[in-house]
Design an enzyme around this catalytic site. Sequence first.
Site, mmCIF file in Angstrom:
data_model
loop_
_atom_site.group_PDB
_atom_site.id
_atom_site.type_symbol
_atom_site.label_atom_id
_atom_site.label_comp_id
_atom_site.label_asym_id
_atom_site.label_seq_id
_atom_site.Cartn_x
_atom_site.Cartn_y
_atom_site.Cartn_z
ATOM 1 N N SER A 101 34.121 35.182 40.622
ATOM 2 C CA SER A 101 33.460 36.744 40.724
ATOM 3 C C SER A 101 32.076 36.600 39.879
ATOM 4 O O SER A 101 31.014 35.905 40.715
ATOM 5 C CB SER A 101 34.424 37.500 39.923
ATOM 6 O OG SER A 101 34.089 38.908 39.907
ATOM 7 N N ASP A 244 27.830 41.445 43.050
ATOM 8 C CA ASP A 244 28.100 40.488 42.178
ATOM 9 C C ASP A 244 28.334 39.138 43.156
ATOM 10 O O ASP A 244 28.574 39.101 44.272
ATOM 11 C CB ASP A 244 29.168 40.590 41.278
ATOM 12 C CG ASP A 244 30.505 40.785 41.932
ATOM 13 O OD1 ASP A 244 30.738 41.207 42.920
ATOM 14 O OD2 ASP A 244 31.481 40.387 41.125
ATOM 15 N N ASP A 248 32.690 42.157 45.246
ATOM 16 C CA ASP A 248 33.492 43.287 45.139
ATOM 17 C C ASP A 248 33.042 44.055 44.002
ATOM 18 O O ASP A 248 33.810 45.233 43.654
ATOM 19 C CB ASP A 248 34.911 42.983 44.598
ATOM 20 C CG ASP A 248 35.026 41.867 43.306
ATOM 21 O OD1 ASP A 248 33.850 41.950 42.817
ATOM 22 O OD2 ASP A 248 36.101 41.618 42.940
#
Length: 445
Positions: A101, A244, A248
Amino acid sequence: MKKRYFGTDGIRSRVGQGLMTPDQVLKLGWATGQVLKQRGASRVLIGKDTRISGYMFESALEAGLIYAGIDVLLLGPMPTPAIAYLTRTFRADLGIVISASHNPHYDNGIKFFDAQGLKVSDELELAIEAAFGQSICHPEQATHLAELGKAQRINDAPGRYIEFCKSTFDGQASLEGLHLVVDCAHGATYHIAPAVFEELGAKVTRIGVEPNGLNINQQCGATHLDKLVETVQVSGADIGIALDGDGDRLMLVTNTGRIVDGDDILYLLARYKYPDHRAVVGTLMTNLGIEQALAAIGKKLHRANVGDRYVMAKLKEQSLLLGAEGSGHILCLDKSSTGDGIIAALQFLSIYCEQGGWGVLLDGLTKFPMRMINVKVSNQYDPESYPPLLQAIAGFEKQYQYEARLLIRASGTEPLVRVMVEGQNADLVDKQARLLANCVEKGFS
């Protein structure tokens, strides 16, 4: 039972540590395949972000799953929400995302989506952990060559997902006349997000679209907004859009350089996109000013624990459609089964077009001063084990119960403890946050 490997958002750690080594990931793929086979499943879809270790872990997962007799569909670099969507459309039994992430390139992780494009259950994660504890080479579990799975690479995945994203835009016919700056964080949306907005008619200035495996999230994207703010102001753009590394999260920047975070976006969507909905979901971190602004337009804020998994659970519990975290996870469950930065941006853009610009969109939205300090820790955070911290928390709550709000929590994805203080007095908020962060550091670093 307590999970040993899975955290709040799958498995994540520094590459070369914990489960994030090639041999362990291969075994994880095999263990996952064993559980799926026992449940009559046969097909898994794998996507990843752009960090350099993703290729290594993709191959390891693929090998483990194939050895367990599972067919594998390989998507290559794709946003996390795209994996959720494509898992459904390809009728796969499981979607696997290789990503850390918003973390730096030297971290990586693995998370799963079920056949409906939702985060998998705790029960499935526990079953995979149990299978992981078995020997991969046990004679009774050996796979005959005829039982091996097969792999196939899906080359049109980006185009499929671009069309899906565009289908969720229900504003005016196009984005003609809008100038957007889109920062893809050198991550998984680099070849997706600009195309979505351009194909809807916007002029797009691209930044963060040159991934080299090492620069993902590096001073760019939703967690580092300085470059986006500067580019919006220099170029005279209408809106800045920051995603990012895995796509998400969403943060926005106005034409004057004001940052619009997940809390702000929650309010805007609740007011203009979901006007007839009685309530929305935020988290324990959602700014009190947002809660008051929502109340002023007749909407209740339900607070969930921090993490999009918990926001999702609260949405289901309350039968609601809209939820968000201040960090930029926006869930619009009538549009997507998971948090999706591109789709959330499109929902905002439809509001922007309908309202004729920024205008009064943010009027009446006053947030309380909030200070959050991330404290790096080397020991497991357990406040009960450190009396000085318990005393400091009790003293704060007694003295400032009507003036300020305190939240201290361990990160579910990084070796950090997050100390948040919020209140009406900015000086008090800053001072107390620093005092409490210092206490946490003394006890757990």
